[in-house]
Design a protein around this motif. Structure first.
Motif, short mmCIF file in Angstrom:
data_model
loop_
_atom_site.label_atom_id
_atom_site.label_comp_id
_atom_site.label_asym_id
_atom_site.label_seq_id
_atom_site.Cartn_x
_atom_site.Cartn_y
_atom_site.Cartn_z
N GLU A 1 29.68 12.60 19.74
CA GLU A 1 29.28 12.41 21.14
C GLU A 1 30.30 12.95 22.14
N GLN A 2 31.46 13.38 21.69
CA GLN A 2 32.50 13.93 22.57
C GLN A 2 32.34 15.44 22.67
N ALA A 3 32.36 15.97 23.88
CA ALA A 3 32.28 17.41 24.08
C ALA A 3 33.33 17.83 25.10
N THR A 4 33.93 18.98 24.85
CA THR A 4 34.87 19.58 25.79
C THR A 4 34.21 20.82 26.37
N VAL A 5 34.17 20.88 27.69
CA VAL A 5 33.54 22.02 28.35
C VAL A 5 34.56 22.70 29.25
N GLY A 6 34.39 24.00 29.41
CA GLY A 6 35.20 24.77 30.33
C GLY A 6 34.33 25.21 31.49
N PHE A 7 34.87 25.15 32.69
CA PHE A 7 34.13 25.63 33.85
C PHE A 7 34.15 27.15 33.85
N ASN A 8 33.07 27.75 34.32
CA ASN A 8 32.98 29.21 34.32
C ASN A 8 34.00 29.84 35.26
N MET A 9 34.50 29.07 36.20
CA MET A 9 35.63 29.49 37.03
C MET A 9 36.38 28.22 37.43
N LEU A 10 37.67 28.36 37.71
CA LEU A 10 38.45 27.18 38.11
C LEU A 10 37.83 26.55 39.34
N ILE A 11 37.75 25.22 39.35
CA ILE A 11 37.23 24.57 40.54
C ILE A 11 38.33 24.47 41.58
N ASP A 12 37.93 24.31 42.81
CA ASP A 12 38.86 24.21 43.92
C ASP A 12 39.62 22.89 43.82
N ALA A 13 40.90 22.92 44.14
CA ALA A 13 41.74 21.72 44.08
C ALA A 13 41.22 20.63 45.02
N GLU A 14 40.68 21.02 46.17
CA GLU A 14 40.12 20.03 47.11
C GLU A 14 38.88 19.36 46.52
N PHE A 15 38.07 20.12 45.79
CA PHE A 15 36.89 19.57 45.14
C PHE A 15 37.30 18.58 44.06
N LEU A 16 38.32 18.93 43.28
CA LEU A 16 38.84 18.01 42.26
C LEU A 16 39.37 16.74 42.91
N HIS A 17 40.07 16.88 44.02
CA HIS A 17 40.58 15.72 44.75
C HIS A 17 39.43 14.84 45.23
N HIS A 18 38.36 15.45 45.70
CA HIS A 18 37.19 14.71 46.17
C HIS A 18 36.56 13.90 45.02
N ILE A 19 36.46 14.50 43.84
CA ILE A 19 35.92 13.80 42.67
C ILE A 19 36.81 12.62 42.30
N ARG A 20 38.11 12.85 42.29
CA ARG A 20 39.04 11.77 41.94
C ARG A 20 38.99 10.65 42.97
N ARG A 21 38.91 11.00 44.24
CA ARG A 21 38.85 9.99 45.31
C ARG A 21 37.56 9.18 45.20
N LEU A 22 36.42 9.86 44.94
CA LEU A 22 35.15 9.18 44.77
C LEU A 22 35.20 8.21 43.60
N SER A 23 35.84 8.63 42.51
CA SER A 23 35.97 7.77 41.35
C SER A 23 36.83 6.54 41.68
N PHE A 24 37.87 6.74 42.46
CA PHE A 24 38.75 5.64 42.83
C PHE A 24 38.04 4.66 43.77
N GLU A 25 37.26 5.19 44.72
CA GLU A 25 36.59 4.34 45.71
C GLU A 25 35.50 3.48 45.08
N THR A 26 34.86 3.97 44.02
CA THR A 26 33.76 3.22 43.40
C THR A 26 34.23 2.38 42.23
N ALA A 27 35.53 2.39 41.93
CA ALA A 27 36.05 1.60 40.80
C ALA A 27 35.98 0.13 41.15
N VAL A 28 35.72 -0.65 40.10
CA VAL A 28 35.62 -2.11 40.30
C VAL A 28 36.97 -2.74 40.12
#
Length: 117
Positions: A90-117
């Motif tokens: 059930e574990q898969a490792t995927v590579g993005f077709n191009m590096l994602i933007d650092a700001e986008f990564l920060h947004h994902i991390r922030r969203l994950s932090f804000e919705t954490a219980v």
């Protein structure tokens, strides 16, 4: 004075291990790429870790994962083009077709932090 360093293919660090991974544990959606790049089917996944280069995801071991697909982090409307690097049950490792933007990564991390219980 020249330094002689022999770097073999066995010594090289895999591309997916070169970038810092962040634990996000966010639900995601995989969209299969159909004929003429159309979006055909979707399946749910859990994004465990993410980096600028790729992600570690969990999917059902009973479903086939295509080699190319779009990954969407639920809560963010952007889709990321991905290529399957390896899969173990059930574990898969995927590579993005191009590096994602650092700001986008920060947004994902922030969203994950804000919705954490």
């Amino acid at each position: 004075m020249a330094l002689n360093i022999n770097i073999n293919a066995n010594d090289a660090v895999p591309q997916d291990e070169m970038y810092e991974k962040y634990s996000v544990d966010r639900p995601g959606k995989i969209t299969f790429i159909g004929h003429h790049l159309s979006a055909k089917n979707t399946m749910r996944c859990l994004i465990r870790n993410i980096s600028l280069y790729g992600a570690d995801i969990e999917v059902s071991p009973h479903l086939d994962l295509p080699s190319n697909f779009y990954l969407e982090v639920l809560g963010i409307r952007d889709e990321i083009g991905c290529t399957l690097i390896r899969r173990e049950v059930e574990q898969a490792t995927v590579g993005f077709n191009m590096l994602i933007d650092a700001e986008f990564l920060h947004h994902i991390r922030r969203l994950s932090f804000e919705t954490a219980v």
